[in-house]
Design a protein around this motif. Sequence first.
Motif, PDB file in Angstrom:
ATOM      1  N   TYR A   1      -8.527  -9.751  -2.657  1.00 41.84           N
ATOM      2  CA  TYR A   1      -9.794 -10.471  -2.481  1.00 41.84           C
ATOM      3  C   TYR A   1      -9.979 -11.525  -3.566  1.00 41.84           C
ATOM      4  CZ  TYR A   1     -11.481  -7.147   1.067  1.00 41.84           C
ATOM      5  OH  TYR A   1     -11.650  -6.392   2.201  1.00 41.84           O
TER       6      TYR A   1
ATOM      7  N   VAL B   1      -5.723   1.777  -2.630  1.00 39.79           N
ATOM      8  CA  VAL B   1      -6.471   0.781  -1.873  1.00 39.79           C
ATOM      9  C   VAL B   1      -7.382  -0.078  -2.757  1.00 39.79           C
ATOM     10  CG1 VAL B   1      -8.339   2.400  -1.289  1.00 39.79           C
ATOM     11  CG2 VAL B   1      -7.932   0.420   0.166  1.00 39.79           C
TER      12      VAL B   1
ATOM     13  N   HIS C   1     -14.368  -2.655   6.750  1.00 35.66           N
ATOM     14  CA  HIS C   1     -12.964  -2.379   6.467  1.00 35.66           C
ATOM     15  C   HIS C   1     -12.775  -1.292   5.403  1.00 35.66           C
ATOM     16  CE1 HIS C   1     -11.620  -5.570   9.082  1.00 35.66           C
ATOM     17  NE2 HIS C   1     -12.510  -6.362   8.539  1.00 35.66           N
ATOM     18  N   SER C   2     -13.694  -1.217   4.452  1.00 35.28           N
ATOM     19  CA  SER C   2     -13.569  -0.181   3.416  1.00 35.28           C
ATOM     20  C   SER C   2     -13.752   1.216   4.008  1.00 35.28           C
ATOM     21  CB  SER C   2     -14.589  -0.409   2.297  1.00 35.28           C
ATOM     22  OG  SER C   2     -14.328  -1.626   1.644  1.00 35.28           O
TER      23      SER C   2
ATOM     24  N   ASN D   1     -10.613   2.199   5.750  1.00 33.19           N
ATOM     25  CA  ASN D   1      -9.603   2.634   4.781  1.00 33.19           C
ATOM     26  C   ASN D   1      -9.879   4.061   4.302  1.00 33.19           C
ATOM     27  OD1 ASN D   1      -8.112   0.254   4.818  1.00 33.19           O
ATOM     28  ND2 ASN D   1      -9.397  -0.725   3.281  1.00 33.19           N
TER      29      ASN D   1
ATOM     30  N   ARG E   1       0.807  -1.220   0.000  1.00 34.56           N
ATOM     31  CA  ARG E   1       0.000   0.000   0.000  1.00 34.56           C
ATOM     32  C   ARG E   1       0.848   1.283   0.000  1.00 34.56           C
ATOM     33  NH1 ARG E   1      -3.166   2.465  -0.587  1.00 34.56           N
ATOM     34  NH2 ARG E   1      -4.457   3.056   1.193  1.00 34.56           N
TER      35      ARG E   1
ATOM     36  N   THR F   1     -17.151  -6.515   5.522  1.00 34.24           N
ATOM     37  CA  THR F   1     -16.065  -6.350   4.546  1.00 34.24           C
ATOM     38  C   THR F   1     -16.088  -4.968   3.900  1.00 34.24           C
ATOM     39  OG1 THR F   1     -16.271  -8.719   4.082  1.00 34.24           O
ATOM     40  CG2 THR F   1     -14.879  -7.437   2.594  1.00 34.24           C
TER      41      THR F   1
ATOM     42  N   THR G   1      -6.939  -4.022  -2.920  1.00 32.04           N
ATOM     43  CA  THR G   1      -8.008  -4.791  -2.281  1.00 32.04           C
ATOM     44  C   THR G   1      -8.652  -5.756  -3.262  1.00 32.04           C
ATOM     45  OG1 THR G   1      -8.467  -2.957  -0.766  1.00 32.04           O
ATOM     46  CG2 THR G   1     -10.181  -4.617  -1.008  1.00 32.04           C
TER      47      THR G   1
END
Length: 300
Positions: free
Chosen positions: A183, A175, A224-225, A228, A170, A220, A179
């Motif tokens: 994923y 991101v 988490h997004s 971020n 990163r 998810t 990501t």
Amino acid sequence: MVRAYFAVLIGVISVSTSAVLVKLSTAPVGVIAFYRLFFSSLFLAPLFFHKHTKAVKRFSKKEWNYSIMAGVFLAFHFILWFESLRYTSVASSVVIVTLQPLFSFVGAYLLFKERINAASILCGICALGGSFIISWGDFYISGKAIVGDALAFISCGLITAYLLLGQEVRKKIDVVPYTFVVYTISSITLFMYVLTKQEAFFSYDWKEWMLFILLAVFPTLLGHSLFNWALKYVSTSIISMAILFEPVGATVLAYFLLNEEVVKSQIAGGGVIFISVAVFLLLQRKNTLQLEKGMNSTSY
């Protein structure tokens, strides 16, 4: 700034649903993990293909290797953590996974030679003591519960490895492309795992499919997004501190939705872990501020 704090609050509530949603599902853990990441990738795909395909072409060999390893570690983190929830309670499993900041510190010391001090070591020892209190209490509740605690502990190590690898990638990669790539790699890993286990991909009722989608959307993407996104406006320490409230939210949801009781050993051990990790994060924040102050003073 207010929007960022609100986003962090929504993120904490969202990630708190993860363990309960897994508990509500009767599908094999590999299948649950596969669909969580597969649907997450699917929902990210329009944004990725609209703006970020060129970023993937700029991945170096090292960034590809780190991304692949991160994807594999994330896949097996979910397998072991979801499996732990088959044996132990939501409270015990989620609290033990809260040890992640301490695992990160040890990993950063071993891999990147970051500094370590006596106070941080003491916090780590105290937090591990808290996990032993939980496991000791769970052992008296059920012999299987301690197996779940052990699986949660190992899964904590795997998610730490995933985060440390991601931290390196990163530094140069945005991101969304990172990501999406991770994923997707995790989805492929879990697809192969389910095939190896010879488990069914499609023979589930509509309730299971709803749980798969909810796992992708809430913990998810909305969890988490949002963290971020909020990192652009608030410090990492604030995010880390906020995530400490995940076990509280998960335990409350488990109490009302799953009728899971909270026992004294979980409260005592969870309290020790919470305080130890909180003090650890505050010490890390203080050290970072002192380092930044020293760097700024030498620049004049």
